[in-house]
Design a protein around this motif. Structure first.
Motif, PDB file in Angstrom:
ATOM      1  N   CYS A 184       2.634 182.416  92.993  1.00  0.00           N
ATOM      2  CA  CYS A 184       1.238 183.207  92.900  1.00  0.00           C
ATOM      3  C   CYS A 184       1.117 183.984  94.294  1.00  0.00           C
ATOM      4  N   LEU A 185       2.155 183.454  95.273  1.00  0.00           N
ATOM      5  CA  LEU A 185       1.904 184.088  96.585  1.00  0.00           C
ATOM      6  C   LEU A 185       3.072 185.234  96.889  1.00  0.00           C
ATOM      7  N   GLU A 186       3.807 185.481  95.717  1.00  0.00           N
ATOM      8  CA  GLU A 186       4.845 186.451  95.767  1.00  0.00           C
ATOM      9  C   GLU A 186       4.350 187.892  95.741  1.00  0.00           C
ATOM     10  N   SER A 187       4.928 188.698  96.229  1.00  0.00           N
ATOM     11  CA  SER A 187       4.489 190.233  96.080  1.00  0.00           C
ATOM     12  C   SER A 187       4.638 190.633  94.436  1.00  0.00           C
ATOM     13  N   GLY A 188       3.564 191.421  94.214  1.00  0.00           N
ATOM     14  CA  GLY A 188       3.573 191.913  92.992  1.00  0.00           C
ATOM     15  C   GLY A 188       3.070 190.865  91.928  1.00  0.00           C
ATOM     16  N   VAL A 189       2.761 189.706  92.253  1.00  0.00           N
ATOM     17  CA  VAL A 189       2.419 188.664  91.323  1.00  0.00           C
ATOM     18  C   VAL A 189       0.586 188.655  91.360  1.00  0.00           C
ATOM     19  N   LYS A 245      -4.181 188.295  77.155  1.00  0.00           N
ATOM     20  CA  LYS A 245      -3.784 189.736  76.925  1.00  0.00           C
ATOM     21  C   LYS A 245      -4.077 190.306  75.748  1.00  0.00           C
ATOM     22  N   CYS A 246      -3.154 189.824  74.752  1.00  0.00           N
ATOM     23  CA  CYS A 246      -3.023 190.386  73.242  1.00  0.00           C
ATOM     24  C   CYS A 246      -4.396 190.169  72.506  1.00  0.00           C
ATOM     25  N   GLN A 252      21.792 177.180  82.196  1.00  0.00           N
ATOM     26  CA  GLN A 252      21.270 176.075  82.866  1.00  0.00           C
ATOM     27  C   GLN A 252      20.674 176.636  84.236  1.00  0.00           C
ATOM     28  N   THR A 253      20.850 177.837  84.580  1.00  0.00           N
ATOM     29  CA  THR A 253      20.367 178.291  85.951  1.00  0.00           C
ATOM     30  C   THR A 253      19.369 179.387  85.544  1.00  0.00           C
ATOM     31  N   VAL A 254      19.388 180.128  84.493  1.00  0.00           N
ATOM     32  CA  VAL A 254      18.319 180.965  84.073  1.00  0.00           C
ATOM     33  C   VAL A 254      17.115 180.231  83.974  1.00  0.00           C
ATOM     34  N   ASP A 255      16.007 180.712  84.645  1.00  0.00           N
ATOM     35  CA  ASP A 255      14.672 180.089  84.678  1.00  0.00           C
ATOM     36  C   ASP A 255      13.854 180.502  83.643  1.00  0.00           C
ATOM     37  N   ALA A 256      13.823 179.615  82.425  1.00  0.00           N
ATOM     38  CA  ALA A 256      12.728 179.975  81.605  1.00  0.00           C
ATOM     39  C   ALA A 256      10.984 180.047  81.740  1.00  0.00           C
ATOM     40  N   ARG A 257      10.860 179.666  82.910  1.00  0.00           N
ATOM     41  CA  ARG A 257       9.369 179.617  83.383  1.00  0.00           C
ATOM     42  C   ARG A 257       8.986 180.887  83.313  1.00  0.00           C
ATOM     43  N   VAL A 258       9.903 181.865  83.494  1.00  0.00           N
ATOM     44  CA  VAL A 258       9.595 183.317  83.727  1.00  0.00           C
ATOM     45  C   VAL A 258       9.159 183.787  82.126  1.00  0.00           C
ATOM     46  N   GLN A 259       9.833 183.356  81.267  1.00  0.00           N
ATOM     47  CA  GLN A 259       9.534 183.738  79.794  1.00  0.00           C
ATOM     48  C   GLN A 259       7.968 183.100  79.361  1.00  0.00           C
ATOM     49  N   LEU A 260       7.944 181.931  79.851  1.00  0.00           N
ATOM     50  CA  LEU A 260       6.938 180.915  79.163  1.00  0.00           C
ATOM     51  C   LEU A 260       5.578 181.615  79.854  1.00  0.00           C
ATOM     52  N   ALA A 261       5.512 182.041  81.211  1.00  0.00           N
ATOM     53  CA  ALA A 261       4.348 182.592  81.891  1.00  0.00           C
ATOM     54  C   ALA A 261       4.261 183.989  81.238  1.00  0.00           C
ATOM     55  N   ASN A 307      -7.629 191.960  82.070  1.00  0.00           N
ATOM     56  CA  ASN A 307      -6.886 190.825  82.481  1.00  0.00           C
ATOM     57  C   ASN A 307      -6.107 191.070  83.694  1.00  0.00           C
ATOM     58  N   VAL A 308      -5.357 190.116  84.327  1.00  0.00           N
ATOM     59  CA  VAL A 308      -4.510 190.251  85.237  1.00  0.00           C
ATOM     60  C   VAL A 308      -3.061 190.163  84.754  1.00  0.00           C
ATOM     61  N   LEU A 309      -2.140 190.696  85.698  1.00  0.00           N
ATOM     62  CA  LEU A 309      -0.911 190.720  85.380  1.00  0.00           C
ATOM     63  C   LEU A 309      -0.144 189.450  84.994  1.00  0.00           C
ATOM     64  N   ASP A 310      -0.532 188.450  85.662  1.00  0.00           N
ATOM     65  CA  ASP A 310       0.329 187.166  85.597  1.00  0.00           C
ATOM     66  C   ASP A 310      -0.814 186.063  85.262  1.00  0.00           C
ATOM     67  N   GLU A 311      -1.395 186.114  84.024  1.00  0.00           N
ATOM     68  CA  GLU A 311      -2.632 185.391  83.861  1.00  0.00           C
ATOM     69  C   GLU A 311      -2.091 183.785  83.913  1.00  0.00           C
ATOM     70  N   ALA A 312      -0.746 183.476  83.183  1.00  0.00           N
ATOM     71  CA  ALA A 312      -0.350 182.307  82.807  1.00  0.00           C
ATOM     72  C   ALA A 312       0.647 181.684  83.860  1.00  0.00           C
ATOM     73  N   THR A 313       0.959 182.406  84.991  1.00  0.00           N
ATOM     74  CA  THR A 313       1.848 181.958  85.979  1.00  0.00           C
ATOM     75  C   THR A 313       1.395 180.657  86.889  1.00  0.00           C
ATOM     76  N   MET A 314       0.126 180.741  87.019  1.00  0.00           N
ATOM     77  CA  MET A 314      -0.343 179.404  87.796  1.00  0.00           C
ATOM     78  C   MET A 314      -0.324 178.283  87.088  1.00  0.00           C
ATOM     79  N   ALA A 315      -0.682 178.433  85.805  1.00  0.00           N
ATOM     80  CA  ALA A 315      -0.517 177.097  84.714  1.00  0.00           C
ATOM     81  C   ALA A 315       0.858 176.655  84.680  1.00  0.00           C
ATOM     82  N   ILE A 316       1.898 177.739  84.295  1.00  0.00           N
ATOM     83  CA  ILE A 316       3.097 177.587  83.984  1.00  0.00           C
ATOM     84  C   ILE A 316       3.799 176.615  85.309  1.00  0.00           C
ATOM     85  N   TYR A 317       3.784 177.239  86.238  1.00  0.00           N
ATOM     86  CA  TYR A 317       4.322 176.823  87.567  1.00  0.00           C
ATOM     87  C   TYR A 317       3.619 175.804  88.191  1.00  0.00           C
TER      88      TYR A 317
END
Length: 545
Positions: free
Chosen positions: A446-451, A409-410, A391-400, A335-345
């Motif tokens: 998806c363009l960020e370094s390491g993603v 992955k699992c 209110q400023t902590v971004d839950a998208r990180v956890q959702l991804a 799998n890739v490291l951030d499979e769901a990032t594109m979908a969530i964001y």
């Protein structure tokens, strides 16, 4: 916001990425190459770099909604005569009738330029057959990045990139027949068995490989006894295993709905009454309605292989543990490291306050699974930084992270343990370096370094990255060397690189997932045997499919 619903949005992004065929590479003058095969003379062309000879051919044919039949004559795609022409895609979103063809069962063969038919006693080259992704509704052999020339040269193998019927055309035959698309892919394998030796290939060394729904198709073939002798080993990249295969009950529900949306005065196989585009529209309407018709269908790939008990004799998941078939093949699961990032964001362009994380989880999972997820240590709120509040902590990180673990992955790791327990040889890895796949740039994260987002492994495997960085070059070199060895031996280990350990679930349950593009092993985290699949069940367990 539901994690499963968000993936429907991704399918529309896939459509713009996968559908349109890429322009054929420039062809050298006087570059035609002919090969005598058991079914006639094959004619191919060298691409502009001369790295491989490309042969385009129809591997099978089928009437609308009928089972396909393996080709008995060498025929160019599109009923054409030009060996450099590329096959038109199968019916799908984003194309008009002039850009697609229902008679679409074609493949592109990429053969190293110095090939010769194997002499007596010579083993011949291994073969890799690639099955494209796209949620079983979009995709083709000509999608971006799938030029197999570089991969064929790097692995000294024949690379076959195929296409197969999609959507209702492949899975919802009006007479109730299912799995026509699975049979298409089996016929592609049979075509290779019959003809690949003429190109210097070894029919006893065929590896099937696929990404996303293409990997789901690979898994389906692992559940088909009839397909067992057609291939040696398998590669599954980013298979959304959480969904499982369809049950016959769910498939029948979707098939009935599909038929009910068509004019009763029409014969479904009559193109003069029902055009390709009208059937496609109804297919996509069924796709969109599937989750509400039967929650077990899901919203990501509701038209998919069916565990019918005749062709697919096992569901190959935890619900069929007592009847899980004995295995002997070697497989790679990545799998890739951030499979769901594109979908969530892609669906949530703005920050989601941390306080909304429980609501988002509850919108996807039932009460018990939600409670367990929220009470675990795996998806906790990241500590506030520089005066942040909830209110400023971004839950998208956890959702991804949650989406990656839940869908890809699992369940992949659970499958790896089970496959090894029943006799197979399994190697698991996660891509930590990738290349942004066309369409993924629409999501800036998806363009960020390491993603590394879903699909970002495709061009790395094929070696089609444009202007790769030094890091990418190193990873491509390593992974193509590993694939070369796997195609030959069923083991991806090469002396020049760090050991890739085999799964030994019978010993300690650890899959020993290797960092691909990094050193060492991936942290187990929530993919431990006692969390996903046990404390939190996968969808196929919840729905009993």
């Amino acid at each position: 916001m539901m994690l499963t619903t968000v993936l429907l949005v991704v399918c529309s992004l896939f459509a713009s990425t996968f559908s349109a065929p890429v322009a054929p590479p420039p062809v050298r003058a006087s570059s035609a190459t002919t090969v005598n095969t058991p079914i006639g003379t094959a004619q191919g062309v060298l691409d502009g770099s001369g790295s491989a000879v490309r042969f385009a051919v129809k591997y099978a044919s089928a009437d609308r909604f009928a089972s396909s039949k393996v080709s008995t004559a060498w025929t160019f795609p599109n009923n054409g005569t030009d060996p450099s022409a590329l096959p038109l895609p199968c019916p799908q979103l984003g194309l008009d009738d002039s850009q697609l063809d229902e008679d679409c069962l074609s493949m592109l063969l990429f053969v190293p330029p110095s090939f010769n038919p194997p002499s007596p006693g010579s083993p011949g080259m291994p073969v890799m057959m690639w099955i494209h992704g796209g949620s079983f509704i979009v995709g083709s052999a000509t999608a971006p990045g799938l030029d197999g020339s570089n991969l064929a040269l790097a692995t000294n193998s024949i690379v076959a990139v195929i296409q197969y019927r999609l959507g209702a055309f492949g899975f919802l035959s009006p007479d109730g027949t299912n799995n026509n698309a699975v049979r298409d892919v089996m016929n592609a394998l049979q075509f290779l068995q019959n003809n690949v030796a003429s190109f210097g290939g070894n029919p006893d060394l065929i590896t099937i490989a696929g990404q996303s729904s293409g990997a789901t198709m690979v898994r389906a073939l692992l559940a088909v006894p009839e397909a067992e002798p057609l291939f040696k080993q398998a590669i599954l990249q980013s298979d959304p295993m959480d969904f499982g295969f369809l049950s016959t009950t769910t498939q029948s529900t979707l098939q009935s709905y599909f038929a009910s949306q068509l004019p009763s005065s029409c014969t479904l196989t009559d193109p003069s009454c029902l055009s390709t585009s009208s059937l496609l529209s109804t297919s996509m309407a069924t796709f969109g309605a599937a989750g509400s018709l039967d929650p077990a269908a899901g919203t990501f790939s509701p038209m998919r292989p069916v565990h019918d008990g005749s062709l697919l004799t096992s569901s190959l998941d935890l619900t069929s543990l007592p009847s899980f078939p004995t295995q002997s093949k070697s497989i790679l699961i990545t799998n890739v490291l951030d499979e769901a990032t594109m979908a969530i964001y892609s669906l949530n362009r703005d920050l989601i306050p941390e306080a909304q994380f429980p609501t988002a989880v509850g919108g996807t999972f039932d009460k018990n699974r939600t409670s367990t997820i929220l009470g675990s240590s795996f998806y906790k709120t990241p500590p506030p930084q520089n005066g942040q509040s909830s209110q400023t902590v971004d839950a998208r990180v956890q959702l991804a992270d949650l989406g990656t673990d839940y869908l890809w992955k699992c369940p992949g790791w659970s499958f790896a343990r089970l496959f090894e327990t029943f006799g197979g040889h399994v190697f698991v890895g996660t891509w930590f370096v990738g290349q942004t796949y066309p369409g993924n740039e629409q999501v800036s994260e998806c363009l960020e370094s390491g993603v590394v987002c879903h699909q970002d492994d495709i061009e790395m495997v094929f070696g089609t990255v444009d202007n790769p960085s030094d890091e990418q070059k190193a990873v491509i070199l390593e992974m193509q060397a590993r694939y070369k060895m796997f195609l030959l031996t069923g083991n991806p280990n090469v002396p020049a690189f760090e050991s890739w350990q085999e799964v030994e679930a019978k010993v300690d349950g650890d899959v020993r997932a290797k960092k691909l593009g990094g050193q060492g092993l991936v942290d187990v985290g929530s993919c431990s045997p006692d969390f996903w699949g046990e404390e939190v069940q996968y969808d196929y367990q919840v729905f009993g499919i």
